[in-house]
Design an enzyme around this catalytic site. Structure first.
Site, mmCIF file in Angstrom:
data_model
loop_
_atom_site.group_PDB
_atom_site.id
_atom_site.type_symbol
_atom_site.label_atom_id
_atom_site.label_comp_id
_atom_site.label_asym_id
_atom_site.label_seq_id
_atom_site.Cartn_x
_atom_site.Cartn_y
_atom_site.Cartn_z
ATOM 1 N N SER A 72 5.616 -7.068 3.983
ATOM 2 C CA SER A 72 6.085 -7.341 5.279
ATOM 3 C C SER A 72 7.047 -8.633 5.112
ATOM 4 C CB SER A 72 4.900 -7.433 6.152
ATOM 5 O OG SER A 72 4.146 -8.846 5.966
ATOM 6 N N LYS A 118 -1.295 -7.821 -8.880
ATOM 7 C CA LYS A 118 -2.087 -7.670 -7.735
ATOM 8 C C LYS A 118 -1.806 -6.926 -6.738
ATOM 9 C CE LYS A 118 -2.326 -8.849 -3.724
ATOM 10 N NZ LYS A 118 -3.153 -7.868 -3.199
ATOM 11 N N GLU A 124 -4.985 -4.335 -1.556
ATOM 12 C CA GLU A 124 -6.202 -4.083 -1.655
ATOM 13 C C GLU A 124 -6.619 -2.711 -0.950
ATOM 14 O OE1 GLU A 124 -5.383 -7.238 1.419
ATOM 15 O OE2 GLU A 124 -4.593 -6.476 -0.588
ATOM 16 N N CYS A 179 10.038 1.651 3.324
ATOM 17 C CA CYS A 179 10.832 0.454 3.707
ATOM 18 C C CYS A 179 12.324 1.127 3.921
ATOM 19 C CB CYS A 179 10.910 -0.661 2.881
ATOM 20 S SG CYS A 179 11.071 -0.186 1.006
ATOM 21 N N PHE A 224 0.654 -1.185 0.043
ATOM 22 C CA PHE A 224 -0.229 -0.016 0.071
ATOM 23 C C PHE A 224 0.703 1.262 -0.074
ATOM 24 C CE2 PHE A 224 0.761 -0.625 4.602
ATOM 25 C CZ PHE A 224 1.253 0.846 4.939
#
Length: 489
Positions: A232, A179, A182, A287, A155
């Site tokens: 993650s 993908k 979401e 990150c 995200f």
């Protein structure tokens, strides 16, 4: 709050068409600055992912044969399209992610940069040749695409991270299934629109929305040859282990706990704005964020006084407002998670110098800048990736102690050093456990022509994203040894 009947429901993009998902499971997409629902995203089924993979595999058979010059020119068209819509893309990033427009614009620029890199595919795909390996024998190597690639993205960078993946993969002749997170799916929709307008053949680029069911389907699908992941640590480790067990190429960029070292000879006028940006830019949700500051004792008091003062002056608010520096975290659960870490730091004995709970607002998912001092390496707030505007500070006596502290972390993504000493810079470069280093910079993210190269638990795989690693991940080599009997003439 909008009525759900008024909220647009996103579709998948498969085989060049917008397709309504067959799922009965949808997730709300929020504007994190207001808490408003702005869309619904389908949590697609395994069958829908499998369909996209089958179509992408079929499209690969023709796309891999398209002239490499044509593929390069299409990347140039995409680059121009992105530049033309730069402001619109930045607004989408701010709307669904919450970061301020300046940070969003920077992210868009990084995405465009990746397309620019991929547009050089005609040079990047060149092989190698030796004319005289033996008498009348030559040896040549050629690069070929590997097939269907799936990208699973987070995200925090809804534009930049997907662009680390699909431009180079597609330019090299692969087909791609994205993908997106979401939580931030809107940017991917706009990208698919652009790919369609440019004329990429149906099935070359696909978007399948979803969550864990789609991820599991990607791992298990036999038509997918490679997986690029950013997210993650636990999820990345799982995808790497299961993806490799299913005989796929996998690159998984995962967690981070970046340490930033400030030595006595650092130029604070130059350094402080960069450190503030590294710590609190994009709400600390990147990150490459500066999670831990290691400050040499001789400059510690002056540094902390100025650092805390500047942090207190940070403007918190909606990223669409030009005066905003610090936007919200992505969701209410992330907000609560950060507040729990503040409680944990106090409980474990760290000194709470600046309390982010004071930045919580009635609407939106805000947390203010948080600074802890007297942090030790046995504390939870030092060990774990918090992913918020949250900084732990440790006083050190010299560069050797600072490097030693940083190297005890399980993560080794990035690290920065602020100094004017060439000797310290060399020591830092040769001894720090981190794949990406910054010298007098707060965010050491490399440009697209170099690999994004974390170490230890920050990365699982052999070939990193971007740079030469990126093209090697998306291609395989064929070597031809041939003899031509020239003495026959």
């Amino acid at each position: 709050m909008l009525n759900m009947s008024d909220v647009r429901v996103l579709k998948n993009y498969i085989n060049g068409e917008w397709v309504e998902s067959k799922t009965s499971d949808f997730q709300e997409v929020y504007n994190p600055a207001t808490g408003e629902v702005i869309a619904k995203v389908p949590l697609s089924t395994k069958e829908e992912l499998d369909q996209a993979a089958s179509i992408a595999k079929e499209a690969f058979e023709s796309w891999k044969k398209v002239s490499i010059v044509r593929r390069a020119r299409m990347m140039f068209e995409l680059q121009n399209k992105l530049i033309e819509h730069r402001d619109e893309l930045a607004e989408i990033v701010t709307l669904e992610n919450g970061k301020n427009l300046k940070d969003a614009a920077g992210e868009v620029t990084r995405g465009i940069e990746s397309v620019e890199s991929a547009a050089g595919i005609t040079h990047i795909m060149m092989g190698e040749t030796i004319a005289n390996a033996a008498t009348d024998v030559e040896v040549s190597s050629y690069k070929y695409p590997i097939g269907v690639i799936a990208g699973i993205t987070p995200f925090n960078f809804p534009m930049m991270v997907p662009f680390w993946m699909f431009p180079m993969a597609v330019a090299a002749g692969n087909t791609f299934i994205l993908k997106p997170s979401e939580q931030t799916p809107l940017l991917a929709e706009k990208v698919a629109e652009f790919m369609d307008e440019i004329g990429f053949p149906a099935g070359v680029f696909n978007v399948v929305h979803g969550a864990h069911d789609v991820v599991n389907a990607i791992i298990e699908n036999k038509d997918i040859e490679g997986i690029s992941f950013v997210g993650s640590d636990p999820v990345g480790r799982m995808i790497y282990e299961r993806g490799c067990a299913n005989m796929k190429r996998v690159q998984a960029l995962t967690g981070a706990n970046n340490h930033l070292i400030v030595l006595d000879d650092a130029d604070l006028e130059d350094s402080l704005p960069k450190i503030i940006g590294g710590a609190f830019g994009s709400a600390g949700q990147r990150c490459m964020a500066a999670a831990v500051l290691l400050v040499q004792e001789g400059i510690y008091d002056e540094f902390m006084e100025r650092f805390v003062k500047e942090a207190k002056d940070i403007v918190i608010g909606n990223g669409m407002d030009d005066t905003t520096y610090l936007g919200p975290v992505i969701r209410e659960k992330n907000q609560q998670r950060t507040l729990n870490y503040i409680d944990k730091g106090v409980e474990e004995g760290a000194h709470l110098t600046l309390d982010g709970r004071e930045g919580v607002q009635e609407d939106g998912f805000f947390v203010g800048p948080t600074i802890f001092e007297d942090v030790t390496t046995d504390m939870t707030i030092w060990k774990e990736e918090i992913f918020a505007p949250f900084v732990s500070v440790i006083k050190v006596k010299d560069i050797a102690e600072a490097v030693s502290v940083a190297n005890t972390s399980e993560f080794a993504n990035g690290a920065c050093l602020f100094t004017d000493s060439a000797r310290a810079i060399r020591y830092f470069r040769e001894n720090i456990d981190a794949g990406m280093l910054g010298i007098n910079l707060g965010v050491p993210a490399p440009i697209a022509w170099f690999a994004f190269s974390g170490w230890k638990n920050s990365f699982y795989g052999d070939l990193h994203t971007n740079g030469k690693d990126g093209i090697n991940f998306y291609t395989r080599q064929r070597t031809v040894t041939a003899q031509y009997l020239t003495n026959k003439f």
